[in-house]
Design a protein around this motif. Structure first.
Motif, PDB file in Angstrom:
ATOM      1  N   ILE A 124      -3.708  -4.973 -10.070  1.00 57.88           N
ATOM      2  CA  ILE A 124      -4.100  -5.669  -8.842  1.00 57.88           C
ATOM      3  C   ILE A 124      -3.162  -5.297  -7.701  1.00 57.88           C
ATOM      4  N   GLY A 125      -1.864  -5.257  -7.987  1.00 62.41           N
ATOM      5  CA  GLY A 125      -0.885  -4.949  -6.948  1.00 62.41           C
ATOM      6  C   GLY A 125      -1.114  -3.593  -6.315  1.00 62.41           C
ATOM      7  N   LEU A 126      -1.405  -2.586  -7.126  1.00 62.45           N
ATOM      8  CA  LEU A 126      -1.650  -1.241  -6.579  1.00 62.45           C
ATOM      9  C   LEU A 126      -2.926  -1.197  -5.749  1.00 62.45           C
ATOM     10  N   LEU A 127      -3.974  -1.864  -6.219  1.00 61.00           N
ATOM     11  CA  LEU A 127      -5.232  -1.898  -5.471  1.00 61.00           C
ATOM     12  C   LEU A 127      -5.045  -2.570  -4.118  1.00 61.00           C
ATOM     13  N   PHE A 128      -4.363  -3.709  -4.087  1.00 62.82           N
ATOM     14  CA  PHE A 128      -4.174  -4.449  -2.844  1.00 62.82           C
ATOM     15  C   PHE A 128      -3.190  -3.742  -1.911  1.00 62.82           C
ATOM     16  N   THR A 129      -2.276  -2.972  -2.478  1.00 64.03           N
ATOM     17  CA  THR A 129      -1.399  -2.148  -1.634  1.00 64.03           C
ATOM     18  C   THR A 129      -2.227  -1.144  -0.850  1.00 64.03           C
ATOM     19  N   PHE A 130      -3.148  -0.492  -1.532  1.00 60.64           N
ATOM     20  CA  PHE A 130      -4.003   0.494  -0.864  1.00 60.64           C
ATOM     21  C   PHE A 130      -4.845  -0.156   0.234  1.00 60.64           C
ATOM     22  N   LEU A 131      -5.423  -1.323  -0.057  1.00 64.46           N
ATOM     23  CA  LEU A 131      -6.269  -1.985   0.937  1.00 64.46           C
ATOM     24  C   LEU A 131      -5.460  -2.428   2.159  1.00 64.46           C
ATOM     25  N   THR A 132      -4.253  -2.933   1.940  1.00 65.24           N
ATOM     26  CA  THR A 132      -3.419  -3.351   3.064  1.00 65.24           C
ATOM     27  C   THR A 132      -2.988  -2.144   3.886  1.00 65.24           C
ATOM     28  N   TRP A 133      -2.728  -1.036   3.236  1.00 65.38           N
ATOM     29  CA  TRP A 133      -2.328   0.211   3.904  1.00 65.38           C
ATOM     30  C   TRP A 133      -3.385   0.644   4.916  1.00 65.38           C
ATOM     31  N   GLN A 134      -4.648   0.329   4.627  1.00 72.12           N
ATOM     32  CA  GLN A 134      -5.758   0.750   5.487  1.00 72.12           C
ATOM     33  C   GLN A 134      -6.176  -0.324   6.489  1.00 72.12           C
ATOM     34  N   ALA A 135      -5.302  -1.272   6.806  1.00 74.98           N
ATOM     35  CA  ALA A 135      -5.691  -2.452   7.584  1.00 74.98           C
ATOM     36  C   ALA A 135      -6.029  -2.153   9.038  1.00 74.98           C
ATOM     37  N   GLU A 136      -5.545  -1.053   9.594  1.00 73.34           N
ATOM     38  CA  GLU A 136      -5.753  -0.824  11.030  1.00 73.34           C
ATOM     39  C   GLU A 136      -7.235  -0.784  11.395  1.00 73.34           C
TER      40      GLU A 136
END
Length: 475
Positions: A124-136
């Motif tokens: 879950i942590g890795l998946l949510f890291t990727f999604l937050t990285w793309q927040a712009e």
């Protein structure tokens, strides 16, 4: 070892009548529950408060450094916090099933809950890291001004680095809390806050020989601190007294199948918390559309709401554990009593905490900023907190009681109705159609919280009258 019956729950053997404690009179039962609630809730509350105090320190330090930077940081936290809280919800089953195992005194089962949850936590942590990285892109499509979208997107990338660490810490803390051993999580949180206070100031202002990074410095501090906390608490679980009894080091083989019950509880809790935090993130984005002053004011008011909500969350977590232990030993009357005491106590405590904000809104606002326009807007919404605090805290206690009693999707549906179909439309209408500005957003929160606490309390009244399912042993 035990097996789950057809409904997927894990059940204890029937209680041994010879080992049953002497029945307590009702008044003694109430006193016992209050005593155990506060004994467990105090360290849990300090740990939960510590999670947010770091954000409060960020807000105060950055707000006094630069109002624009505060707006950027508040907007950046919207997707990060939404995903992090969703992740915490997905891991709620760790605490619930650990408390059930404790109620049965099945220590190997309790340890297996943690072991099977750890690989799932990292995933879950890795998946949510990727999604937050793309927040712009989210900031762009939601109509944020160009400067906010760009700067907040950059800060979100930095915050995302700490996402896996936040969830590893959560899994370890939930496991210990389910065992009614919350002190290690509290101690780690206190240490982290002391480090954060120094490092935050140093990186924002360039003190102590550190580079002056402004809001970016606060974001880096958050990620570094989250990893520090995760590694310390993970190390504690691995070497804690009694780790052999729990089978902590028995490996992770079969973790996907073994984590099924915890995941299924977490899916409902994660969806519920994800919808709630996403709804609040939408309100933050509405505030961003109103401009920098509105975004900064909303962020300050929400920081105070979230800070006090951590007290409610500590009481709610303790309520969930108390309900879960009673559920594990199949004591329905005690389970119901634990839930109602948790709900009423939380609402009373939250109302008391709201009084200083109502009486001294200007003084509180001055802690975060010296901008008179931001202060004036913030004061106009802090006076609503005596309504928001008890209802928002109460709904969290009620939903935690339901989770402890094994209720999965009904609380999620009630959250969907309250926060997606009530709060967002009401907040938008009052803010933009009725021209109430930031105050309209908080009236939307008032309405949604009232709907939520009433619906969840009715649901608990229904669930607490049901018989707890029987259990069978697994060979």
């Amino acid at each position: 070892m035990t097996i789950a019956p057809q409904d997927g729950t894990v059940a204890p053997p029937p209680p041994d009548p010879a080992a049953s404690p002497t029945p307590l009179y009702p008044d003694n039962r109430v006193k016992r529950h209050l005593s155990e609630l506060f004994r467990l809730a105090l360290p849990v509350t300090i740990a939960r408060l510590g999670m947010l105090i770091m954000s409060v320190v960020d807000t105060i330090v950055v707000g006094n450094y630069d109002s624009a930077g505060l707006a950027y940081l508040n907007v950046a936290h919207a997707p990060f916090t939404s995903l992090m809280v969703t992740g915490i919800g997905l891991l709620t089953g760790v605490m619930i099933l650990t408390s059930h195992a404790k109620g049965r005194e099945d220590w190997q089962e309790a340890g297996s809950v943690w072991r099977y949850a750890m690989p799932y936590t990292i995933l879950i942590g890795l998946l949510f890291t990727f999604l937050t990285w793309q927040a712009e892109w989210l900031f762009v499509v939601t109509g944020q001004p160009d400067d906010i979208a760009t700067e907040a997107g950059h800060l979100a990338i930095i915050l995302s680095i700490g996402m896996p660490a936040a969830l590893i810490y959560t899994t370890c803390a939930f496991f210990l809390e389910g065992l009614q051993r919350p002190l290690p999580g509290m101690i780690v949180m206190i240490i982290a806050n002391l480090i954060n206070l120094v490092l935050d100031y140093g990186l924002v202002y360039g003190a102590f020989g550190l580079p002056e990074l402004g809001a970016e410095g606060a974001a880096w501090t958050s990620s570094v601190i989250r990893w520090t906390m995760a590694l310390i608490l993970l190390g504690y679980v691995l070497v804690m007294k009694g780790h052999d009894q729990y089978g902590i080091r028995n490996g992770f083989a079969g973790w996907w199948r073994g984590s099924r019950d915890a995941r299924h509880l977490g899916y409902a809790a994660g969806a519920s918390q994800g919808m709630e935090t996403s709804a609040f993130a939408a309100m933050q984005l509405f505030a961003g559309r109103l401009g920098v002053i509105a975004a900064a004011s909303y962020g300050i008011a929400m920081t105070m709401l979230a800070l006090m909500f951590m007290v409610a969350l500590g009481l709610a977590s303790a309520t969930s554990v108390r309900v879960g232990i009673a559920y594990g030993r199949r004591d329905r009357p005690d389970m119901a009593l634990a839930g109602w005491i948790g709900l009423l106590t939380t609402m009373i405590v939250m109302f008391g905490l709201s009084i200083p904000l109502y009486l001294f809104p200007g003084g509180v606002s001055h802690l975060f900023t010296q901008d008179i326009n931001v202060i004036a807007t913030t004061v106009s919404v802090l006076v609503l907190m005596p309504i928001i605090f008890p209802t928002d805290g109460g709904q969290n206690a009620a939903i935690s009681a339901l989770r402890g009693a094994g209720d999965k999707w009904a609380p999620t549906v009630l959250h969907l109705v309250s926060y997606i179909f009530v709060m967002i439309p009401a907040g938008y209408y009052l803010t933009f159609e009725r021209d109430m500005g930031v105050r309209g957003l908080f009236w939307g929160i008032v309405i949604a919280s009232l709907v939520a606490v009433c619906g969840l309390a009715i649901r608990f009244a229904i669930v607490s009258r049901r018989a707890i399912p029987a259990y069978v042993a697994r060979s």
